[in-house]
Design a protein around this motif. Structure first.
Motif, PDB file in Angstrom:
ATOM      1  N   ALA A  30      -7.283   2.916  -9.304  1.00  0.00           N
ATOM      2  CA  ALA A  30      -7.377   3.895  -8.214  1.00  0.00           C
ATOM      3  C   ALA A  30      -6.068   4.680  -8.092  1.00  0.00           C
ATOM      4  CB  ALA A  30      -7.707   3.192  -6.902  1.00  0.00           C
ATOM      5  N   ILE A  31      -4.949   4.004  -8.248  1.00  0.00           N
ATOM      6  CA  ILE A  31      -3.648   4.682  -8.199  1.00  0.00           C
ATOM      7  C   ILE A  31      -3.507   5.645  -9.374  1.00  0.00           C
ATOM      8  CG2 ILE A  31      -1.151   4.309  -8.460  1.00  0.00           C
ATOM      9  CD1 ILE A  31      -1.639   1.701  -6.817  1.00  0.00           C
ATOM     10  N   GLU A  44       2.251   3.156  -5.452  1.00  0.00           N
ATOM     11  CA  GLU A  44       2.238   4.355  -6.298  1.00  0.00           C
ATOM     12  C   GLU A  44       3.612   4.551  -6.947  1.00  0.00           C
ATOM     13  OE1 GLU A  44       1.889   9.018  -5.428  1.00  0.00           O
ATOM     14  OE2 GLU A  44       0.075   7.886  -4.880  1.00  0.00           O
ATOM     15  N   LYS A 101       0.831  -1.210   0.000  1.00  0.00           N
ATOM     16  CA  LYS A 101       0.000   0.000   0.000  1.00  0.00           C
ATOM     17  C   LYS A 101       0.859   1.251   0.000  1.00  0.00           C
ATOM     18  CE  LYS A 101      -4.156  -1.728   2.270  1.00  0.00           C
ATOM     19  NZ  LYS A 101      -4.993  -1.639   3.479  1.00  0.00           N
ATOM     20  N   THR A 151      -7.264  -1.731  -8.141  1.00  0.00           N
ATOM     21  CA  THR A 151      -6.257  -1.046  -7.329  1.00  0.00           C
ATOM     22  C   THR A 151      -5.383  -0.175  -8.213  1.00  0.00           C
ATOM     23  OG1 THR A 151      -6.236  -2.864  -5.742  1.00  0.00           O
ATOM     24  CG2 THR A 151      -4.313  -1.416  -5.755  1.00  0.00           C
ATOM     25  N   ASP A 178       8.911  13.040  -8.598  1.00  0.00           N
ATOM     26  CA  ASP A 178       8.305  12.242  -7.537  1.00  0.00           C
ATOM     27  C   ASP A 178       8.916  10.844  -7.509  1.00  0.00           C
ATOM     28  OD1 ASP A 178       5.912  12.705  -5.615  1.00  0.00           O
ATOM     29  OD2 ASP A 178       5.621  10.651  -6.351  1.00  0.00           O
ATOM     30  N   VAL A 204      -5.870   7.232 -10.961  1.00  0.00           N
ATOM     31  CA  VAL A 204      -6.698   8.411 -10.678  1.00  0.00           C
ATOM     32  C   VAL A 204      -5.957   9.333  -9.715  1.00  0.00           C
ATOM     33  CG1 VAL A 204      -8.814   9.190  -9.533  1.00  0.00           C
ATOM     34  CG2 VAL A 204      -8.908   7.309 -11.175  1.00  0.00           C
ATOM     35  N   ARG A 205      -5.355   8.749  -8.680  1.00  0.00           N
ATOM     36  CA  ARG A 205      -4.647   9.538  -7.670  1.00  0.00           C
ATOM     37  C   ARG A 205      -3.443  10.266  -8.274  1.00  0.00           C
ATOM     38  NH1 ARG A 205      -4.454   5.860  -3.806  1.00  0.00           N
ATOM     39  NH2 ARG A 205      -2.355   5.109  -4.167  1.00  0.00           N
ATOM     40  N   ILE A 206      -2.639   9.567  -9.068  1.00  0.00           N
ATOM     41  CA  ILE A 206      -1.452  10.230  -9.622  1.00  0.00           C
ATOM     42  C   ILE A 206      -1.829  11.239 -10.710  1.00  0.00           C
ATOM     43  CG2 ILE A 206       0.118   8.368  -8.943  1.00  0.00           C
ATOM     44  CD1 ILE A 206       0.212   7.431 -11.830  1.00  0.00           C
ATOM     45  N   GLU A 207      -2.961  11.009 -11.366  1.00  0.00           N
ATOM     46  CA  GLU A 207      -3.451  12.003 -12.323  1.00  0.00           C
ATOM     47  C   GLU A 207      -3.870  13.277 -11.581  1.00  0.00           C
ATOM     48  OE1 GLU A 207      -6.822  12.594 -15.836  1.00  0.00           O
ATOM     49  OE2 GLU A 207      -6.676  10.647 -14.808  1.00  0.00           O
ATOM     50  N   HIS A 208      -4.580  13.126 -10.484  1.00  0.00           N
ATOM     51  CA  HIS A 208      -5.020  14.277  -9.681  1.00  0.00           C
ATOM     52  C   HIS A 208      -3.835  15.027  -9.074  1.00  0.00           C
ATOM     53  CE1 HIS A 208      -9.439  13.974  -9.719  1.00  0.00           C
ATOM     54  NE2 HIS A 208      -9.196  12.699  -9.977  1.00  0.00           N
ATOM     55  N   LYS A 209      -2.771  14.303  -8.768  1.00  0.00           N
ATOM     56  CA  LYS A 209      -1.573  14.938  -8.216  1.00  0.00           C
ATOM     57  C   LYS A 209      -0.745  15.639  -9.302  1.00  0.00           C
ATOM     58  CE  LYS A 209      -0.488  11.915  -4.291  1.00  0.00           C
ATOM     59  NZ  LYS A 209       0.532  10.945  -3.808  1.00  0.00           N
TER      60      LYS A 209
END
Length: 109
Positions: free
Chosen positions: A50-51, A14, A10, A47, A86, A53-58
């Protein structure tokens, strides 16, 4: 996969996805396949999405919609400059942690 492995993943998944994208751009299913080729066979496709989406938003990846023969366009993710920075930080942190863990392990011997 055991509980401890799941918990450890977890915190690192990323960075692992960013490392895969550093090789070449890919869509979600491709990334999942590359993870599985590298032995991460228990990671669910959901999973990975979801990652993504998160790295796109970041703002760590650029996204291009590419036509697909089998339905709607696919999102292809590529690492951008911020994502590369990153990833470099991830590798520095990983090196620091792995060196310290190895020292602890060696002290037990």
């Amino acid at each position: 996969m055991g509980r401890q492995m799941t918990e450890m993943l977890k915190g690192t998944l990323e960075g692992i996805v960013l490392a895969i994208l550093a090789g070449r751009p890919a869509h979600g299913y491709e990334i999942t396949a590359r993870l599985r080729e590298r032995g991460f066979s228990d990671i669910a496709e959901g999973t990975v999405y979801a990652i993504l989406v998160r790295i796109e938003h970041k703002g760590l990846v650029d996204v291009e919609k590419v036509p697909s023969e089998k339905g709607p366009p696919r999102k292809v993710y590529s690492l951008n400059t911020q994502g590369q920075q990153d990833l470099e930080e991830f590798w520095r942190t990983w090196s620091f942690l792995s060196e310290r863990l190895e020292q602890l392990h060696d002290e037990r011997r």
